[in-house]
Design an enzyme around this catalytic site. Sequence first.
Site, short mmCIF file in Angstrom:
data_model
loop_
_atom_site.label_atom_id
_atom_site.label_comp_id
_atom_site.label_asym_id
_atom_site.label_seq_id
_atom_site.Cartn_x
_atom_site.Cartn_y
_atom_site.Cartn_z
N LYS A 67 0.88 -1.17 0.00
CA LYS A 67 0.00 0.00 0.00
C LYS A 67 0.91 1.22 0.00
O LYS A 67 1.83 1.31 0.84
CB LYS A 67 -0.90 0.01 1.24
CG LYS A 67 -1.79 1.26 1.29
CD LYS A 67 -2.88 1.18 2.33
CE LYS A 67 -2.39 1.60 3.70
NZ LYS A 67 -3.52 1.79 4.65
N SER A 199 -5.90 10.29 18.30
CA SER A 199 -4.56 10.63 17.82
C SER A 199 -3.72 11.20 18.96
O SER A 199 -2.86 12.04 18.73
CB SER A 199 -4.67 11.61 16.65
OG SER A 199 -5.56 12.66 16.99
N ASP A 222 -0.10 4.31 16.40
CA ASP A 222 0.56 3.65 15.28
C ASP A 222 1.87 4.35 14.92
O ASP A 222 2.38 4.21 13.82
CB ASP A 222 -0.39 3.61 14.07
CG ASP A 222 -0.93 5.00 13.71
OD1 ASP A 222 -0.54 5.98 14.37
OD2 ASP A 222 -1.72 5.10 12.76
N LYS A 226 3.04 8.24 20.26
CA LYS A 226 1.59 8.29 20.52
C LYS A 226 1.25 7.38 21.70
O LYS A 226 1.95 6.38 21.95
CB LYS A 226 0.81 7.81 19.29
CG LYS A 226 0.63 8.86 18.22
CD LYS A 226 -0.36 8.30 17.19
CE LYS A 226 -0.61 9.23 16.05
NZ LYS A 226 -1.39 8.57 14.99
P1 NAD Z 1 -9.64 12.07 13.52
O1 NAD Z 1 -8.76 13.24 13.35
O2 NAD Z 1 -10.91 11.98 12.75
O3 NAD Z 1 -10.01 11.93 15.08
C1 NAD Z 1 -9.04 12.10 16.09
C2 NAD Z 1 -9.62 11.67 17.41
O4 NAD Z 1 -8.61 11.81 18.42
C3 NAD Z 1 -10.79 12.52 17.88
O5 NAD Z 1 -11.68 11.69 18.63
C4 NAD Z 1 -10.13 13.55 18.79
O6 NAD Z 1 -11.01 14.12 19.72
C5 NAD Z 1 -9.09 12.66 19.46
N1 NAD Z 1 -7.97 13.40 20.04
C6 NAD Z 1 -7.20 14.34 19.42
N2 NAD Z 1 -6.23 14.77 20.26
C7 NAD Z 1 -6.41 14.08 21.42
C8 NAD Z 1 -5.73 14.08 22.68
N3 NAD Z 1 -4.68 14.87 22.88
N4 NAD Z 1 -6.18 13.25 23.65
C9 NAD Z 1 -7.25 12.44 23.43
N5 NAD Z 1 -7.93 12.40 22.28
C10 NAD Z 1 -7.51 13.21 21.29
O7 NAD Z 1 -8.71 10.80 13.23
P2 NAD Z 1 -9.15 9.31 12.89
O8 NAD Z 1 -9.17 9.14 11.41
O9 NAD Z 1 -10.36 8.94 13.66
O10 NAD Z 1 -7.89 8.49 13.41
C11 NAD Z 1 -7.61 8.38 14.80
C12 NAD Z 1 -6.26 7.75 15.01
O11 NAD Z 1 -6.26 6.41 14.51
C13 NAD Z 1 -5.12 8.46 14.29
O12 NAD Z 1 -4.08 8.67 15.24
C14 NAD Z 1 -4.66 7.48 13.23
O13 NAD Z 1 -3.28 7.55 12.97
C15 NAD Z 1 -5.03 6.16 13.87
N6 NAD Z 1 -5.22 5.05 12.93
C16 NAD Z 1 -4.70 3.85 13.26
C17 NAD Z 1 -4.86 2.77 12.39
C18 NAD Z 1 -4.34 1.40 12.77
O14 NAD Z 1 -4.33 0.52 11.93
N7 NAD Z 1 -3.95 1.18 14.00
C19 NAD Z 1 -5.55 2.94 11.19
C20 NAD Z 1 -6.11 4.19 10.89
C21 NAD Z 1 -5.93 5.25 11.78
#
Ligand code: NAD
Length: 321
Positions: A67, A199, A222, A226
């Site tokens: 990817k 995040s 990830d 974090k």
């Molecule tokens: P998004 O920007 O739509 O949402 C971010 C979320 O994090 C919101 O709920 C926000 O309120 C919260 N947030 C932001 N700062 C914060 C803090 N300091 N403390 C607590 N909460 C906080 O993003 P998303 O698309 O929902 O993605 C969320 C996370 O998931 C990202 O960090 C992304 O990298 C990760 N992710 C991981 C995988 C995986 O395979 N593990 C896949 C996709 C995304």
Amino acid sequence: MLIVPEREIGALMTRASAFEAVEKVFAAMASGEAYNFPVIREAIGHEDALYGFKGGFDRAGLTLGLKAGGYWPNNLEKFRVINHQSTVFLFDPDTGKVAAMVGGNLLTALRTAAASSVSIAHLARRDAKVMGMVGAGHQATFQLRAALEQRPFEKVIGWNLHPEMLPNIETVADEAGLPFEAVALEGMREADVIVSITSSFAPSLMAAHVSPGTHLACMGTDTRGKQEVEAALLAVATVFTDEVAQSVSIGEAQHAVAEGLISESDVHQIGAVINGSHPGRRSDEEITLFDGTGVGLQDLAVAAAVVDLAVEKGIAIEVDV
Ligand code: NAD
């Protein structure tokens, strides 16, 4: 080569199909039949973008590919396209010829939701009734929708740092016909299953916020630095992951390992539970924690599944390269 455009994925790919593909590839990873290649991720010095590749080979499913994509923070404002952009390329493992190019944006959301949902299927208590969400952003809606299919939940509770985002997950609970309650972090003690998807770079959920017998799927962490949950929580939980090397370096377990609370050998592959070589949950009091870091093989597995579906429905576009 076959092309499956991004616009077709929504109508083609089901949550059930994503679940099956991800469960299978996690099992293949644990039995040594599938492996991920080292991840490349670069700040390219243009448009503040982070670009990279995640690849792997699944000998069991005969899926080879990568990817490519990343995060362009200015996309939405400047170009009116979403900030996360990715495309999956599949190759014929017999010849090396490119076999398919598949839009990867929605697939990423679906494969991430499938991962936490596979962990719930294999590790949560059968009698789980209260589903807890930490996070309410874009990905949270996907995680919740998939999680609710795994147990006969009776209620959803949610916490988010930015409470104005909570309606995102309340809508998903509504769609499933379940009551939703916004809670303080202490209120998470009521949850039988908790999915965290934020995040954040500092822990929100502490060990004292989690009751015995809970299953957690920590999906937001990830990247190095974090963190969503207190490291002490991993010390009292049985920890599972998609890939141990990622879990201890860029996943939620990185902090507990760095603080000497657990070691790499305390982190188990979820695929071993799927294969039956790890017993999984041992008691109703045990806390289980899945550290979902996201691996390239997940992307390849759902992309291969969607190519099959597109061929079946006659909508895959064939081109010569
Ligand atoms: P998004 O920007 O739509 O949402 C971010 C979320 O994090 C919101 O709920 C926000 O309120 C919260 N947030 C932001 N700062 C914060 C803090 N300091 N403390 C607590 N909460 C906080 O993003 P998303 O698309 O929902 O993605 C969320 C996370 O998931 C990202 O960090 C992304 O990298 C990760 N992710 C991981 C995988 C995986 O395979 N593990 C896949 C996709 C995304």
